[in-house]
Design an enzyme around this catalytic site. Structure first.
Site, mmCIF file in Angstrom:
data_model
loop_
_atom_site.group_PDB
_atom_site.id
_atom_site.type_symbol
_atom_site.label_atom_id
_atom_site.label_comp_id
_atom_site.label_asym_id
_atom_site.label_seq_id
_atom_site.Cartn_x
_atom_site.Cartn_y
_atom_site.Cartn_z
ATOM 1 N N ASN A 10 6.130 2.158 11.320
ATOM 2 C CA ASN A 10 7.222 3.125 11.219
ATOM 3 C C ASN A 10 6.668 4.480 11.621
ATOM 4 O OD1 ASN A 10 9.281 4.823 10.567
ATOM 5 N ND2 ASN A 10 9.240 4.420 8.348
ATOM 6 N N TRP A 11 7.034 4.901 12.822
ATOM 7 C CA TRP A 11 6.491 6.165 13.346
ATOM 8 C C TRP A 11 7.191 7.395 12.765
ATOM 9 C CZ3 TRP A 11 5.712 4.964 19.327
ATOM 10 C CH2 TRP A 11 4.552 4.184 19.460
ATOM 11 N N LYS A 12 8.288 7.187 12.038
ATOM 12 C CA LYS A 12 9.021 8.320 11.441
ATOM 13 C C LYS A 12 9.316 9.367 12.521
ATOM 14 C CE LYS A 12 6.997 7.045 7.066
ATOM 15 N NZ LYS A 12 6.508 7.427 5.728
ATOM 16 N N HIS A 97 15.315 3.340 3.809
ATOM 17 C CA HIS A 97 13.939 3.819 3.662
ATOM 18 C C HIS A 97 13.928 4.941 2.628
ATOM 19 C CE1 HIS A 97 10.193 5.903 4.499
ATOM 20 N NE2 HIS A 97 9.763 4.725 4.951
ATOM 21 N N GLU A 169 8.543 -0.574 -0.880
ATOM 22 C CA GLU A 169 7.793 0.654 -0.622
ATOM 23 C C GLU A 169 7.900 1.568 -1.839
ATOM 24 O OE1 GLU A 169 7.141 1.337 3.856
ATOM 25 O OE2 GLU A 169 8.897 2.456 3.223
ATOM 26 N N GLY A 175 2.737 7.996 1.939
ATOM 27 C CA GLY A 175 2.135 9.210 2.465
ATOM 28 C C GLY A 175 1.252 9.940 1.466
ATOM 29 N N SER A 215 0.927 3.857 2.083
ATOM 30 C CA SER A 215 -0.494 4.172 2.273
ATOM 31 C C SER A 215 -1.345 2.964 2.665
ATOM 32 C CB SER A 215 -1.077 4.876 1.032
ATOM 33 O OG SER A 215 -0.442 6.133 0.853
ATOM 34 N N GLY A 236 3.145 3.576 7.856
ATOM 35 C CA GLY A 236 3.524 4.878 8.390
ATOM 36 C C GLY A 236 2.339 5.547 9.073
ATOM 37 N N GLY A 237 1.684 6.454 8.357
ATOM 38 C CA GLY A 237 0.613 7.288 8.918
ATOM 39 C C GLY A 237 -0.431 6.531 9.720
HETATM 40 P P1 13P Z 1 2.617 5.684 4.860
HETATM 41 O O1 13P Z 1 1.971 4.453 5.390
HETATM 42 O O2 13P Z 1 2.366 6.909 5.666
HETATM 43 O O3 13P Z 1 2.363 5.849 3.378
HETATM 44 O O4 13P Z 1 4.210 5.446 4.981
HETATM 45 C C1 13P Z 1 4.734 4.262 4.509
HETATM 46 C C2 13P Z 1 6.148 4.155 4.966
HETATM 47 O O5 13P Z 1 7.007 4.888 4.534
HETATM 48 C C3 13P Z 1 6.453 3.142 5.990
HETATM 49 O O6 13P Z 1 7.821 2.991 6.153
#
Ligand code: 13P
Length: 251
Positions: A10-12, A97, A169, A175, A215, A236-237
């Site tokens: 998920n690149w947000k 999300h 999640e 994050g 994370s 995410g990150g």
């Molecule tokens: P992180 O991996 O940055 O914690 O984000 C998780 C997320 O929200 C994936 O959708």
């Protein structure tokens, strides 16, 4: 049944189309076709077509969108539609999300409607559920995630439920560098699986991938993936860097 793990990025609100082209060039060079994994990218809507184009020789890799509007079309300036997502090649849509819920005020009622809309469009909805830190500390985790799950499924028939994906999640892990332990994740995922069994029966429930997100990084990915009922990862990150992502998909 052991499901083929689903590893999703998920690149947000990150990666322009140019960034995505550079990412794919580097990532694909070190990612031979993985038969034992389903890979999904969730870029921003603007970057989506670039990613679809960049993956045209890799049809085994899926692309999805991070959100769609509640209605399929109409006078809704600034929104993106499920029909547009499907038309450009998206196969999956994230729903509910935590950032949609907590930053943009998305309610359970909205996730109900989006899940139905996406299923009717014959795309795969990936419903995200998760508790906040306050909810966790007051012992409400199970109640919260099961309420979010019920809302997400409430307008789907059994066949539609059988083709969803689910992601746990925990909001406090997103994050923050804090991850659920594999034991914690396994316990919550087990509860979600039981809730699915009571809704659609053993066989259909066993076919629904339940991903963990929060994370995840290259250091913890394989341990989390080995936990019971953890059928995939939503990252995410750590999915933003091609090398880091390449090692997570091999976890
Ligand atoms: P992180 O991996 O940055 O914690 O984000 C998780 C997320 O929200 C994936 O959708």
């Amino acid at each position: 049944m052991h499901l083929k793990p689903v590893i999703a990025a998920n690149w947000k609100l990150n990666h322009t189309p140019s960034d995505a082209r550079a990412f794919l060039q580097r990532f694909l060079a070190q990612a031979p076709k993985l038969h034992e994994r389903t890979l999904i990218f969730f870029p921003s809507a603007i970057t989506l077509t670039t990613v679809v184009d960049g993956l045209k020789d890799r049809p085994e890799i899926w692309v999805g969108v991070q959100n769609v509007h509640l209605e399929a079309q109409g006078a809704f300036t600034g929104e993106n539609s499920v029909l547009m997502a499907r038309d450009v090649g998206a196969r999956v849509v994230l729903v509910g999300h935590s950032e949609r819920r907590h930053v943009f005020g998305e309610t359970d009622a909205m996730t109900t409607k989006k899940m139905a809309l996406i299923a009717q469009a014959r795309l795969t909805p990936m419903l995200c559920v998760g508790e906040t830190l306050a909810e966790r500390e007051s012992g409400q985790t199970t109640e919260v995630v099961e309420r979010q799950l019920r809302a997400g499924l409430s307008e789907l028939d059994d066949a539609q439920i059988g083709s969803i994906m689910l992601a746990y999640e925990p909001v406090w892990a997103i994050g923050t560098g804090r991850t659920a332990t594999p034991e914690d994740a396994g316990e919550i995922h087990g509860g979600l699986r039981r809730a699915l069994v009571s809704r659609v029966g053993e066989k259909a429930a066993a076919g629904i991938p339940i991903l963990y997100g929060g994370s995840v990084n290259r250091g913890n990915a394989s341990q989390l993936l080995a936990a019971p009922d953890v059928d995939g990862l939503l990252v995410g990150g750590a999915s933003l860097d091609a090398d880091s992502w390449a090692s997570i998909v091999r976890a």
